[in-house]
Design a protein around this motif. Structure first.
Motif, PDB file in Angstrom:
ATOM      1  N   THR A  46       0.955  12.902 -56.754  1.00  0.00           N
ATOM      2  CA  THR A  46       0.069  11.749 -56.871  1.00  0.00           C
ATOM      3  C   THR A  46      -0.238  11.236 -55.471  1.00  0.00           C
ATOM      4  OG1 THR A  46      -0.144   9.501 -57.677  1.00  0.00           O
ATOM      5  CG2 THR A  46       2.088  10.245 -57.292  1.00  0.00           C
ATOM      6  N   LYS A  47      -1.492  10.843 -55.269  1.00  0.00           N
ATOM      7  CA  LYS A  47      -1.852  10.321 -53.942  1.00  0.00           C
ATOM      8  C   LYS A  47      -1.663   8.801 -53.894  1.00  0.00           C
ATOM      9  CE  LYS A  47      -4.791  14.151 -52.773  1.00  0.00           C
ATOM     10  NZ  LYS A  47      -6.115  14.674 -52.470  1.00  0.00           N
ATOM     11  N   LEU A  48      -1.693   8.201 -55.048  1.00  0.00           N
ATOM     12  CA  LEU A  48      -1.388   6.770 -55.133  1.00  0.00           C
ATOM     13  C   LEU A  48      -0.028   6.680 -55.821  1.00  0.00           C
ATOM     14  CD1 LEU A  48      -2.692   4.050 -54.395  1.00  0.00           C
ATOM     15  CD2 LEU A  48      -3.490   3.901 -56.738  1.00  0.00           C
ATOM     16  N   ILE A  49       0.978   6.416 -55.025  1.00  0.00           N
ATOM     17  CA  ILE A  49       2.351   6.465 -55.529  1.00  0.00           C
ATOM     18  C   ILE A  49       2.733   5.124 -56.139  1.00  0.00           C
ATOM     19  CG2 ILE A  49       4.756   6.914 -54.876  1.00  0.00           C
ATOM     20  CD1 ILE A  49       3.458   8.254 -52.280  1.00  0.00           C
ATOM     21  N   ARG A  50       3.128   5.169 -57.390  1.00  0.00           N
ATOM     22  CA  ARG A  50       3.627   3.941 -58.022  1.00  0.00           C
ATOM     23  C   ARG A  50       5.145   3.939 -57.873  1.00  0.00           C
ATOM     24  NH1 ARG A  50       2.100   1.458 -63.931  1.00  0.00           N
ATOM     25  NH2 ARG A  50       3.011  -0.562 -63.501  1.00  0.00           N
ATOM     26  N   ILE A  51       5.651   2.914 -57.267  1.00  0.00           N
ATOM     27  CA  ILE A  51       7.088   2.867 -56.970  1.00  0.00           C
ATOM     28  C   ILE A  51       7.601   1.445 -57.153  1.00  0.00           C
ATOM     29  CG2 ILE A  51       6.560   2.678 -54.475  1.00  0.00           C
ATOM     30  CD1 ILE A  51       9.155   4.250 -53.926  1.00  0.00           C
ATOM     31  N   SER A  52       8.708   1.337 -57.843  1.00  0.00           N
ATOM     32  CA  SER A  52       9.269   0.003 -58.107  1.00  0.00           C
ATOM     33  C   SER A  52      10.009  -0.512 -56.882  1.00  0.00           C
ATOM     34  CB  SER A  52      10.245   0.063 -59.275  1.00  0.00           C
ATOM     35  OG  SER A  52       9.637   0.671 -60.369  1.00  0.00           O
ATOM     36  N   TYR A  53      10.320  -1.779 -56.935  1.00  0.00           N
ATOM     37  CA  TYR A  53      11.089  -2.449 -55.887  1.00  0.00           C
ATOM     38  C   TYR A  53      12.469  -1.796 -55.775  1.00  0.00           C
ATOM     39  CZ  TYR A  53      13.610  -6.348 -53.622  1.00  0.00           C
ATOM     40  OH  TYR A  53      14.377  -7.114 -52.798  1.00  0.00           O
ATOM     41  N   LEU A  54      12.875  -1.474 -54.593  1.00  0.00           N
ATOM     42  CA  LEU A  54      14.158  -0.847 -54.254  1.00  0.00           C
ATOM     43  C   LEU A  54      14.297   0.589 -54.769  1.00  0.00           C
ATOM     44  CD1 LEU A  54      16.742  -3.764 -54.675  1.00  0.00           C
ATOM     45  CD2 LEU A  54      15.686  -2.942 -52.584  1.00  0.00           C
ATOM     46  N   GLN A  55      13.177   1.183 -55.136  1.00  0.00           N
ATOM     47  CA  GLN A  55      13.218   2.568 -55.607  1.00  0.00           C
ATOM     48  C   GLN A  55      12.919   3.524 -54.446  1.00  0.00           C
ATOM     49  OE1 GLN A  55      10.361   3.493 -58.703  1.00  0.00           O
ATOM     50  NE2 GLN A  55      11.164   5.553 -58.964  1.00  0.00           N
ATOM     51  N   THR A  56      13.540   4.684 -54.493  1.00  0.00           N
ATOM     52  CA  THR A  56      13.254   5.745 -53.524  1.00  0.00           C
ATOM     53  C   THR A  56      12.552   6.869 -54.260  1.00  0.00           C
ATOM     54  OG1 THR A  56      15.225   5.174 -52.263  1.00  0.00           O
ATOM     55  CG2 THR A  56      14.311   7.346 -51.869  1.00  0.00           C
ATOM     56  N   LYS A  57      11.511   7.406 -53.658  1.00  0.00           N
ATOM     57  CA  LYS A  57      10.770   8.477 -54.319  1.00  0.00           C
ATOM     58  C   LYS A  57      10.545   9.629 -53.351  1.00  0.00           C
ATOM     59  CE  LYS A  57       8.008   7.776 -58.223  1.00  0.00           C
ATOM     60  NZ  LYS A  57       6.978   7.051 -58.916  1.00  0.00           N
ATOM     61  N   ASP A  58      10.819  10.848 -53.819  1.00  0.00           N
ATOM     62  CA  ASP A  58      10.504  12.042 -53.020  1.00  0.00           C
ATOM     63  C   ASP A  58       9.085  12.472 -53.350  1.00  0.00           C
ATOM     64  OD1 ASP A  58      12.970  12.188 -51.806  1.00  0.00           O
ATOM     65  OD2 ASP A  58      13.843  13.382 -53.422  1.00  0.00           O
ATOM     66  N   VAL A  59       8.333  12.788 -52.314  1.00  0.00           N
ATOM     67  CA  VAL A  59       6.941  13.180 -52.496  1.00  0.00           C
ATOM     68  C   VAL A  59       6.712  14.495 -51.762  1.00  0.00           C
ATOM     69  CG1 VAL A  59       4.538  12.445 -52.227  1.00  0.00           C
ATOM     70  CG2 VAL A  59       6.335  10.729 -52.418  1.00  0.00           C
ATOM     71  N   ASN A  60       6.191  15.489 -52.479  1.00  0.00           N
ATOM     72  CA  ASN A  60       5.844  16.759 -51.829  1.00  0.00           C
ATOM     73  C   ASN A  60       4.394  16.715 -51.380  1.00  0.00           C
ATOM     74  OD1 ASN A  60       8.348  18.043 -52.172  1.00  0.00           O
ATOM     75  ND2 ASN A  60       7.834  18.556 -54.283  1.00  0.00           N
ATOM     76  N   VAL A  61       4.147  17.122 -50.162  1.00  0.00           N
ATOM     77  CA  VAL A  61       2.781  17.150 -49.623  1.00  0.00           C
ATOM     78  C   VAL A  61       2.411  18.614 -49.393  1.00  0.00           C
ATOM     79  CG1 VAL A  61       1.292  16.430 -47.705  1.00  0.00           C
ATOM     80  CG2 VAL A  61       3.078  14.900 -48.532  1.00  0.00           C
ATOM     81  N   TYR A  62       1.365  19.079 -50.069  1.00  0.00           N
ATOM     82  CA  TYR A  62       0.935  20.478 -49.975  1.00  0.00           C
ATOM     83  C   TYR A  62      -0.344  20.563 -49.143  1.00  0.00           C
ATOM     84  CZ  TYR A  62       4.120  21.111 -53.926  1.00  0.00           C
ATOM     85  OH  TYR A  62       5.227  21.124 -54.739  1.00  0.00           O
ATOM     86  N   VAL A  63      -0.337  21.466 -48.189  1.00  0.00           N
ATOM     87  CA  VAL A  63      -1.502  21.651 -47.314  1.00  0.00           C
ATOM     88  C   VAL A  63      -1.811  23.145 -47.233  1.00  0.00           C
ATOM     89  CG1 VAL A  63      -2.320  21.384 -44.929  1.00  0.00           C
ATOM     90  CG2 VAL A  63      -0.951  19.593 -45.945  1.00  0.00           C
ATOM     91  N   LYS A  64      -3.122  23.472 -47.155  1.00  0.00           N
ATOM     92  CA  LYS A  64      -3.495  24.881 -47.007  1.00  0.00           C
ATOM     93  C   LYS A  64      -2.964  25.391 -45.662  1.00  0.00           C
ATOM     94  CE  LYS A  64      -7.872  24.012 -48.112  1.00  0.00           C
ATOM     95  NZ  LYS A  64      -9.321  24.183 -48.126  1.00  0.00           N
TER      96      LYS A  64
END
Lengths: 166, 118
Positions: free
Chosen positions: B65-83
């Motif tokens: 997701t490009k718009l990350i929904r994340i709660s207060y005090l939450q940690t989120k791992d995000v994978n970024v894929y590029v050509k």
């Protein structure tokens, strides 16, 4: 004889088992730059055609804090508003005057940030060259037309505080 | 110690690592890196993910997701894929706080943190 041999070999093996116990090593990687939004700003309306965050104008200056664990990894880039993100319909131009400056420091060496900052357009860049915490304040003033009064309503603007790896 | 003594309602935004490294993904010709976002801003629920070159031109990328929904005090791992062919241009990977209009105060502070690909 065999019994004695088994007991003797167990006695020799027990300490070896104790030695091979795993010792965990735990490490946590934390961010080298953290931005804290300390005070969201409020525009005061000292005269009909002026909105200002200065305390003398009845406003509240937005204050942002940067915590830098190690020096030389990041720069602070703070962009003051040059337009409202939402406002009543405006028929005349708005003149913006902004000033970003150091508010508080935790290391005397950080006072150099005020003199070493680079200002272009409505953006201020500062190399975070000293570890510790530094607070930046943003003065924002909007003047409407030539002695014109702002229409009634709520005015919103955004200050962007960025931490860019160098 | 100084940081621990500071009280009051302060809200933070963190984005890791500072210098991400890309590696091969399971898709041929696509590289990826794993980023981590931590939201300590109570009033912010969304962060926008962006990828830029060294002149701050946007580079196309893919993510869950490009718009990350994340709660207060939450940690989120995000994978970024590029050509793979775009990889040499990738310089900054950024997250910027997004504010819902009804929640915006009179002069709000948006925060942006950019990691650099070296």
């Amino acid at each position: 004889m065999l019994k004695k041999l088994i007991v003797a070999s167990m006695a020799t093996l027990m300490p070896m088992l104790a030695i091979s116990e795993d010792i965990p090593i735990v490490g946590t990687v934390t961010s080298r730059c953290v931005i804290y939004t300390e005070t969201p700003g409020v525009y005061g309306n000292p005269s009909p055609g002026v909105l200002s965050t200065a305390a003398v104008d009845g406003g509240v200056q937005p204050i942002v804090r940067y915590d830098v664990v190690q020096a030389g990894f990041y720069k602070a880039v703070i962009t003051a508003p040059n337009s409202f993100t939402s406002s009543p319909a405006l028929s005349d131009t708005v003149k913006w005057t902004n000033l970003i400056d150091v508010s508080r420091v935790t290391d005397a060496a950080m006072s150099a940030y005020s003199t070493n900052k680079r200002v272009y357009n409505n953006t201020t860049e500062i190399d975070l060259s000293v570890p510790g915490s530094v607070w930046f304040k943003a003065d924002s003033k909007a003047e409407y037309g030539v002695n014109k009064a702002f229409p009634a309503g709520t005015y919103r603007a955004i200050v962007t505080a960025a931490c860019i790896a160098v | 110690m100084c940081m621990a003594l500071i009280g009051g309602d302060v809200y933070a935004h963190q984005f890791l690592p500072t210098y991400p490294k890309f590696q091969y993904s399971f898709i041929d010709g696509v590289m990826y890196t794993k980023m981590q976002l931590f939201n300590k801003r109570k009033e912010v629920e969304y962060y926008e993910l962006s990828v830029y070159d060294d002149n701050w031109n946007k580079i196309s990328f893919a993510s869950e997701t490009k718009l990350i929904r994340i709660s207060y005090l939450q940690t989120k791992d995000v994978n970024v894929y590029v050509k793979k062919q775009d990889l040499f241009k990738v310089t900054y990977i950024c997250t910027e706080s997004k504010h819902q209009r009804e929640n915006v105060q009179v002069a709000v502070i948006a925060t942006q943190i950019c990691s650099k690909v070296k």
